[in-house]
Design a protein around this motif. Structure first.
Motif, PDB file in Angstrom:
ATOM      1  N   GLN A  63       0.833  -1.205   0.000  1.00 33.33           N
ATOM      2  CA  GLN A  63       0.000   0.000   0.000  1.00 33.33           C
ATOM      3  C   GLN A  63       0.865   1.252   0.000  1.00 33.33           C
ATOM      4  O   GLN A  63       0.522   2.256  -0.630  1.00 33.33           O
ATOM      5  CB  GLN A  63      -0.925  -0.003   1.213  1.00 33.33           C
ATOM      6  CG  GLN A  63      -1.840  -1.203   1.296  1.00 33.33           C
ATOM      7  CD  GLN A  63      -2.582  -1.421  -0.002  1.00 33.33           C
ATOM      8  OE1 GLN A  63      -2.948  -0.494  -0.714  1.00 33.33           O
ATOM      9  NE2 GLN A  63      -2.818  -2.681  -0.329  1.00 33.33           N
ATOM     10  N   THR A 112      -7.309   9.226  -0.935  1.00 37.45           N
ATOM     11  CA  THR A 112      -7.974   8.924   0.330  1.00 37.45           C
ATOM     12  C   THR A 112      -8.091   7.422   0.523  1.00 37.45           C
ATOM     13  O   THR A 112      -7.874   6.907   1.619  1.00 37.45           O
ATOM     14  CB  THR A 112      -9.381   9.539   0.349  1.00 37.45           C
ATOM     15  OG1 THR A 112      -9.361  10.763  -0.363  1.00 37.45           O
ATOM     16  CG2 THR A 112      -9.841   9.783   1.748  1.00 37.45           C
ATOM     17  N   SER A 113      -8.399   6.739  -0.566  1.00 35.60           N
ATOM     18  CA  SER A 113      -8.517   5.298  -0.466  1.00 35.60           C
ATOM     19  C   SER A 113      -7.187   4.676  -0.083  1.00 35.60           C
ATOM     20  O   SER A 113      -7.134   3.735   0.718  1.00 35.60           O
ATOM     21  CB  SER A 113      -9.020   4.730  -1.796  1.00 35.60           C
ATOM     22  OG  SER A 113      -9.011   3.330  -1.747  1.00 35.60           O
ATOM     23  N   ASN A 155      -6.571   5.089   3.513  1.00 31.62           N
ATOM     24  CA  ASN A 155      -7.397   4.121   4.238  1.00 31.62           C
ATOM     25  C   ASN A 155      -6.793   2.734   4.166  1.00 31.62           C
ATOM     26  O   ASN A 155      -6.768   1.990   5.143  1.00 31.62           O
ATOM     27  CB  ASN A 155      -8.805   4.092   3.645  1.00 31.62           C
ATOM     28  CG  ASN A 155      -9.696   5.097   4.317  1.00 31.62           C
ATOM     29  OD1 ASN A 155      -9.303   5.742   5.259  1.00 31.62           O
ATOM     30  ND2 ASN A 155     -10.904   5.217   3.797  1.00 31.62           N
ATOM     31  N   ARG A 156      -6.315   2.378   2.990  1.00 32.38           N
ATOM     32  CA  ARG A 156      -5.765   1.033   2.825  1.00 32.38           C
ATOM     33  C   ARG A 156      -4.543   0.857   3.686  1.00 32.38           C
ATOM     34  O   ARG A 156      -4.331  -0.212   4.279  1.00 32.38           O
ATOM     35  CB  ARG A 156      -5.402   0.779   1.368  1.00 32.38           C
ATOM     36  CG  ARG A 156      -6.600   0.613   0.503  1.00 32.38           C
ATOM     37  CD  ARG A 156      -6.200   0.241  -0.878  1.00 32.38           C
ATOM     38  NE  ARG A 156      -7.203   0.633  -1.822  1.00 32.38           N
ATOM     39  CZ  ARG A 156      -7.363   0.067  -3.010  1.00 32.38           C
ATOM     40  NH1 ARG A 156      -6.554  -0.900  -3.372  1.00 32.38           N
ATOM     41  NH2 ARG A 156      -8.291   0.481  -3.812  1.00 32.38           N
ATOM     42  N   TYR A 170      -5.824   0.340   7.152  1.00 32.76           N
ATOM     43  CA  TYR A 170      -6.390  -0.991   7.368  1.00 32.76           C
ATOM     44  C   TYR A 170      -5.319  -2.058   7.316  1.00 32.76           C
ATOM     45  O   TYR A 170      -5.399  -3.057   8.040  1.00 32.76           O
ATOM     46  CB  TYR A 170      -7.473  -1.292   6.325  1.00 32.76           C
ATOM     47  CG  TYR A 170      -8.793  -0.695   6.675  1.00 32.76           C
ATOM     48  CD1 TYR A 170      -9.425   0.177   5.813  1.00 32.76           C
ATOM     49  CD2 TYR A 170      -9.410  -0.993   7.869  1.00 32.76           C
ATOM     50  CE1 TYR A 170     -10.639   0.732   6.133  1.00 32.76           C
ATOM     51  CE2 TYR A 170     -10.624  -0.438   8.192  1.00 32.76           C
ATOM     52  CZ  TYR A 170     -11.234   0.420   7.327  1.00 32.76           C
ATOM     53  OH  TYR A 170     -12.425   0.980   7.645  1.00 32.76           O
TER      54      TYR A 170
END
Lengths: 570, 199
Positions: B46, B130-131, B134-135, B138
């Motif tokens: 990521q 943004t994703s 988030n990844r 997570y």
């Protein structure tokens, strides 16, 4: 499966076996040893029956053998059906299901769908699973489900309305629930459960096969699927989709149509009906049995099991998102409106909320002539050289399936399919406006993609019409017979979430209503039990009658064969 | 069977049982340790994804806010540093959080340019950014969960008796640090609306 079910099926199987032996006997004389063995087996069966019905005392060993003789073939047969279905569903069930639901790929150009795809990826990372394939449905009901055989080939199907209704956090919570479900192995359980229900439908189809072309066709396609190897074959998937959406419901049968065709009653027909009466009775017994069996015994049991898995998925979702409030809010929002998904009735348990009825039925049954016209126009609009052999003007359900497939392709961007839809739609509006309601308006397809609700509702009405032609009763699915709902009640779910830390804003707590329900159920309880007992008695009588009739019928046929054999030899 | 044989047999059976238990425990711990390493590698994936997104973002932004040199150059420099520090674990944490910080500043500055915000490709890029954040979050959460399970396994009785001997030591978890808070708090204003710290 059920003992009574086996009791009904076994005589039929023996009957088929005996008739086969008789036929063989005509050409090659079967050794007398065979007949003696058959007689001995029947003797055992008779001992068991006598014990049951007339309470004649019997040697326990003979009794056991007799019971085995009466029950085992039926049970084995049902079990094999179930195993076969599990294999079939595991291999291409999700493909067929996607076709039945008219699911499409998400479009990278629409920002919301891009966000959805991203959220799926994020949740998959949080859960440590490979990201499942995401598919969308353009339906006004907000709902989502998981399909597939396991975490490797799982698919998530989300309806477009869900995207509009939920915020980002709630969407995350819902997807976390679905992914947690996949991770916990719920898909394997779901396949087995669905196979139980579908096996019952398959049994009915087999019984109906000698009488109805519909059942025969469905069976034939299923057999071809089972023997075939490809899981991406569109015909195979279409066959499964057809099977799932139609024969899971216990609707009007080919047998009924066979027995009582509209119009002329002749002596010959009545005679034929009389001769075939045992089969008819067996069919009736099996239908009744399946209904009771599914709703009262197997249904609730499976429903309770499935509820436990849903609670587990809820808890896992909270573990993934660390945000219990969002899940609670999302569930509350989803439960408020009916999340109707056309074509998803058979899989109602896989969805987040029950796909309800929602929009009322339009009574749009087509006459035979209209069906012909629709089929003709559709086939005429096919681009030159792409005629398929199994969709002809006479085979309306195949035409209907082809229309669905073309709509799918058009949604995914196939220009040719879209052009064909345009042509067919304009032709239909010119010829017969009522028929035009059977084919979706291509412009609606485009605007539904961007969230236009009126377009979505129109599309859904069209799908409803299409499904109505195939199955008379829209809400009969494998889900309907169970007395206990497969989805956990919202209150209990929220209670569990509250224990895990969610803060829930209740709309209303109605303790008074609960007391009333409790008192009512206490009062009515004995009545319900009495009715149930009566029902079981009725079934027992039906089984006995069916067995007797089958026995008589078989004896007559056997005698006929014996006579024919005797005449031939002597 | 006399006493000697009996005690031999019992000793043998016990040895077999203990051996089986050892093997099972060892395999279980190895599997868990591999899951932890896999989770760590996921974070890497990521982080690299974030590296790949940055050039596109900077070019799109530069088209609209040319005179914001400091911010744009800071982002580019931070990315270069992060890529060069790929092999050194300690330095990496610092460079990655610096990259996160500069990206957060870029997003904050972009708030003041309505044309940039309305541009379609910027929206898509922002969504991807943004994703990615988030990844990463997570992935760290998943790593922490796996580390927790592993630490528990190798510290609880009876596993802890042999864990040290077999070579399993506890691993450390990811902790939140200051710089990482910045981009998430700043993203509250955009339409995706994710503004919360994750633990």
């Amino acid at each position: 499966m059920g003992v009574p079910l086996a009791l009904v099926i076994t005589p039929l199987m023996y009957g088929v076996g005996l008739i086969a032996a008789d036929v063989v006997n005509l050409f090659w004389p079967v050794p007398a040893e065979f007949w003696r063995k058959a007689g001995a087996v029947a003797g055992f069966g008779k001992v068991a029956l006598d014990w049951l019905v007339q309470q004649k005392s019997a040697d326990p060993q003979a009794l056991a053998v007799g019971a085995a003789v009466m029950l085992v073939p039926g049970m084995l047969f049902s079990f094999l059906l179930w195993v076969g279905l599990v294999r079939l569903l595991r291999r291409s069930g999700s493909g067929g299901a996607l076709l039945a639901l008219a699911a499409r790929e998400p479009l990278p150009t629409v920002l919301k769908e891009l966000q959805l795809a991203d959220v799926v990826q994020e949740m998959a990372i949080a859960a440590g699973l490979p990201a499942p394939q995401l598919m969308l449905i353009d339906a006004p009901g907000a709902n989502a489900c998981i399909l597939g055989a396991g975490p490797e080939n799982a698919r998530i199907v989300v309806s477009r309305a869900l995207l509009e209704d939920l915020e980002r956090e709630e969407l995350e919570a819902i997807l976390a629930h679905l992914l947690a479900s996949i991770g916990n192995g719920d898909l394997r359980i779901a396949v087995r459960m669905t196979a139980v229900f579908e096996a019952c439908g398959l049994l009915l189809a087999i019984i109906n096969a000698p009488f109805g072309p519909q059942a025969r066709r469905t069976l034939w396609r299923l057999v071809r699927c089972w023997l075939g190897s490809g899981s991406d074959d569109p015909k195979e998937q279409a066959a499964i989709a057809d099977f799932l959406t139609r024969s899971a419901g216990l609707e009007t049968d080919d047998i009924d149509r066979f027995m009582d065709p509209s119009g002329k009653k002749s002596v010959l027909r009545s005679l034929r009906n009389f001769l075939l009466f045992p089969i008819f009775l067996t069919n009736l017994a099996i239908k009744l049995l399946l209904w009771v069996f599914l709703s009262v015994m197997v249904g609730p049991f499976l429903a309770l099991l499935w509820r436990t898995r849903q609670y587990l998925a809820d808890a896992s979702a909270i573990q993934l998102t660390r945000n219990p409030d969002a899940l609670a809010r999302a569930l509350q929002k989803l439960s408020q409106e009916p999340g109707q998904i056309p074509g998803g009735d058979w899989a109602a348990h896989l969805f987040l909320v029950l796909p309800g009825e929602g929009v009322g039925h339009a009574d749009n049954s087509l006459s035979a002539q209209q069906m012909q016209t629709l089929a003709r126009v559709w086939l005429a609009s096919a681009p030159a050289g792409t005629q398929s052999t199994w969709a002809t003007a006479g085979n309306f359900s195949a035409v209907s399936n082809q229309i669905s497939a073309t709509v799918q392709a058009a949604i995914s961007g196939d220009v040719q399919a879209m052009a064909r839809l345009h042509a067919a739609y304009h032709e239909l509006t010119a010829t017969d406006p009522q028929l035009a309601a059977q084919v979706p308006n291509p412009d609606d397809l485009v605007s539904a993609r961007h969230g236009d609700f009126s377009a979505m509702t129109r599309l859904q009405a069209v799908r409803r019409n299409q499904n109505q032609k195939a199955s008379k009763d829209d809400s009969a699915g494998s889900q309907a017979p169970s007395l206990i709902d497969f989805h956990p009640p919202l209150k209990r779910r929220l209670n569990r979430l509250a224990k895990l830390g969610a803060q829930i804003h209740e709309n209303s707590a109605e303790p008074k209503a609960r007391i009333v329900v409790l008192v009512l159920s206490l009062l009515l309880g004995p009545f319900v039990l009495a009715i149930l007992a009566l029902l079981l008695l009725l079934i027992a009588i039906l089984i006995m009658a069916s067995m007797t009739f089958v026995a008589i019928w078989l004896a007559v046929i056997h005698k006929l064969f014996a006579l024919a054999g005797g005449v031939r030899i002597g | 069977m006399n006493g000697m044989q009996l005690s031999f047999t019992m000793a043998g059976v016990t040895a077999v049982l203990v051996g089986t238990w050892l093997v099972i425990t060892f395999n279980r711990l190895v599997a868990m340790r591999n899951r932890v390493q896999n989770a760590w590698a996921q974070i890497d994936v990521q982080l690299n994804r974030r590296h790949d997104l940055v050039p596109n973002l900077v070019e799109t932004a530069r088209g609209y806010m040319e005179h914001e040199h400091s911010v744009l150059d800071a982002v580019t420099a931070a990315r270069a540093q992060a890529i060069s520090a790929s092999n050194d674990l300690a330095a990496r944490a610092t460079t990655e959080s610096m990259l996160g910080g500069t990206l957060g500043r870029l997003v904050a500055v972009a708030e003041g340019y309505p044309q940039l915000r309305a541009a379609e490709n910027f929206k898509v890029l922002q969504e991807q950014l943004t994703s990615t954040e988030n990844r990463i979050a997570y992935a760290r959460q998943f790593y922490n969960d796996e580390v927790r399970k592993y630490n528990t396994s190798q510290a609880t009785f009876p596993g802890n008796l042999v864990a040290g001997m077999l070579g399993f030591s506890p691993k450390s978890m990811f902790l939140a640090d200051e710089a990482d808070c910045s981009i998430r708090l700043l993203s509250k204003n955009d339409e995706s609306g994710r503004g919360e710290e994750r633990g």
